[in-house]
Design a protein around this motif. Structure first.
Motif, short mmCIF file in Angstrom:
data_model
loop_
_atom_site.label_atom_id
_atom_site.label_comp_id
_atom_site.label_asym_id
_atom_site.label_seq_id
_atom_site.Cartn_x
_atom_site.Cartn_y
_atom_site.Cartn_z
N VAL A 106 -41.90 -16.13 85.48
CA VAL A 106 -42.51 -16.29 84.12
C VAL A 106 -41.58 -16.03 82.95
O VAL A 106 -41.85 -16.33 81.77
N VAL A 107 -40.97 -14.42 82.27
CA VAL A 107 -40.93 -13.70 82.05
C VAL A 107 -39.34 -14.82 81.38
O VAL A 107 -38.90 -14.84 80.20
N ALA A 108 -38.82 -14.53 82.33
CA ALA A 108 -37.30 -15.58 82.72
C ALA A 108 -37.59 -17.27 81.95
O ALA A 108 -37.03 -17.41 80.79
N MET A 109 -37.85 -17.24 81.96
CA MET A 109 -38.77 -19.07 81.57
C MET A 109 -39.54 -18.67 80.46
O MET A 109 -38.37 -18.97 79.37
N GLY A 110 -39.61 -18.04 79.58
CA GLY A 110 -40.63 -17.51 78.76
C GLY A 110 -38.96 -17.08 77.69
O GLY A 110 -39.18 -18.33 76.52
N ALA A 111 -38.15 -16.23 78.04
CA ALA A 111 -37.12 -16.26 76.91
C ALA A 111 -36.13 -17.54 77.22
O ALA A 111 -35.91 -17.46 75.72
N MET A 112 -36.42 -17.95 77.49
CA MET A 112 -35.47 -19.15 78.04
C MET A 112 -36.38 -20.26 76.52
O MET A 112 -35.21 -20.21 75.80
N ALA A 113 -36.59 -20.07 76.62
CA ALA A 113 -37.84 -21.31 75.27
C ALA A 113 -37.80 -20.88 74.40
O ALA A 113 -37.08 -21.23 72.95
N TRP A 114 -38.14 -19.36 74.74
CA TRP A 114 -37.74 -18.41 72.75
C TRP A 114 -36.47 -18.77 72.29
O TRP A 114 -35.99 -18.94 71.18
N MET A 115 -35.57 -18.57 73.53
CA MET A 115 -34.21 -18.42 72.72
C MET A 115 -33.60 -19.54 72.44
O MET A 115 -33.18 -20.06 71.22
N LEU A 116 -34.18 -20.29 72.90
CA LEU A 116 -33.30 -22.24 72.18
C LEU A 116 -34.27 -22.57 71.51
O LEU A 116 -33.62 -22.68 70.31
N LEU A 117 -35.28 -22.23 71.11
CA LEU A 117 -36.55 -22.44 69.51
C LEU A 117 -35.55 -21.67 68.51
O LEU A 117 -35.31 -22.12 67.91
N ARG A 118 -34.87 -20.52 69.55
CA ARG A 118 -34.89 -19.40 67.33
C ARG A 118 -33.16 -20.07 67.52
O ARG A 118 -33.19 -20.02 65.78
N MET A 119 -32.84 -19.86 68.12
CA MET A 119 -31.38 -21.00 67.96
C MET A 119 -31.62 -22.23 67.52
O MET A 119 -29.54 -22.46 67.17
N HIS A 120 -32.24 -22.83 67.88
CA HIS A 120 -31.88 -24.32 66.34
C HIS A 120 -31.73 -23.70 65.01
O HIS A 120 -31.42 -24.58 64.07
N HIS A 121 -31.85 -22.22 64.81
CA HIS A 121 -32.04 -22.15 63.72
C HIS A 121 -30.86 -20.97 63.10
O HIS A 121 -30.97 -21.03 62.10
N MET A 122 -30.14 -21.23 64.24
CA MET A 122 -28.65 -20.44 64.28
C MET A 122 -27.64 -21.16 64.06
O MET A 122 -27.96 -22.73 64.72
#
Length: 204
Positions: A106-122
């Motif tokens: 659960v944590v790994a999938m959440g971290a993946m989604a979070w990184m992808l969403l954050r990196m859209h602004h990078m």
């Protein structure tokens, strides 16, 4: 830091290769090959490894629709339901390993989604420093993302400790010292957790 990119690439290539090999092994097992949950879990880990390598070198500019983030959010929800079912079926410390596995996913999938969403602004490439959005920022816009990132980092670090403990326990039993036995699985999850933690830390 090119060396860090190559190190992350190597770690996720190893984990992705491990789960690809698991596909072959599970397909040969008449019990495992009928378990949909086993195949979804294996697919999720292969997708994570491939996505992390892509993020390391390309960022997320090629995925303008955010399909990867949506995929990992769906997988995270599926693993979350499984984690609840595991807890209800086997509450307490006697099922610690089952709780570790389901919670880590659960944590790994959440971290993946979070990184992808954050990196859209990078800008493209990873790791790198987050650039504030144009027009200034508010305390909410800057503190909340950092707080979520820190919480995920703490959970991934906790998962690392759990997998290290599991690995040591597995290695203490000689019959389990097989690459695709409990020790190999724990080592692979430990490596993946470490790579995810380092990648998550670059968002700070």
């Amino acid at each position: 830091m090119p060396w860090l990119r190559w190190l992350l690439t190597l770690s996720f290539a190893v984990t992705g290769g491990y789960f690809l090999a698991r596909c072959w092994i599970d397909a040969a097992d008449p019990v495992l090959r009928r378990r949909l949950a086993t195949w979804i879990s294996t697919f999720a880990h292969i997708a994570m490894s491939m996505s992390m390598i892509a993020m390391t070198w390309l960022g997320t500019a090629w995925d303008g629709l955010g399909l990867q983030a949506a995929l990992f959010l769906v997988l995270g929800g599926w693993f979350g339901i499984r984690a609840v079912r595991v807890w209800l079926a086997s509450p307490g410390p006697r099922s610690l390993h089952a709780h570790l596995v389901s919670g880590h996913e659960v944590v790994a999938m959440g971290a993946m989604a979070w990184m992808l969403l954050r990196m859209h602004h990078m800008p493209a490439g990873h790791p790198h420093v987050h650039s504030p959005p144009a027009g200034g920022t508010t305390a909410f816009a800057t503190v909340l993302p950092s707080t979520v990132t820190v919480l995920l980092l703490l959970m991934l670090t906790t998962a690392m400790a759990g997998w290290l403990w599991t690995l040591r326990a597995a290695l203490s039993r000689p019959p389990t010292r097989r690459l695709f036995g409990p020790a190999g699985a724990a080592g692979c999850h430990l490596l993946m957790s470490a790579g995810m933690a380092v990648s998550t830390a670059t968002l700070l």
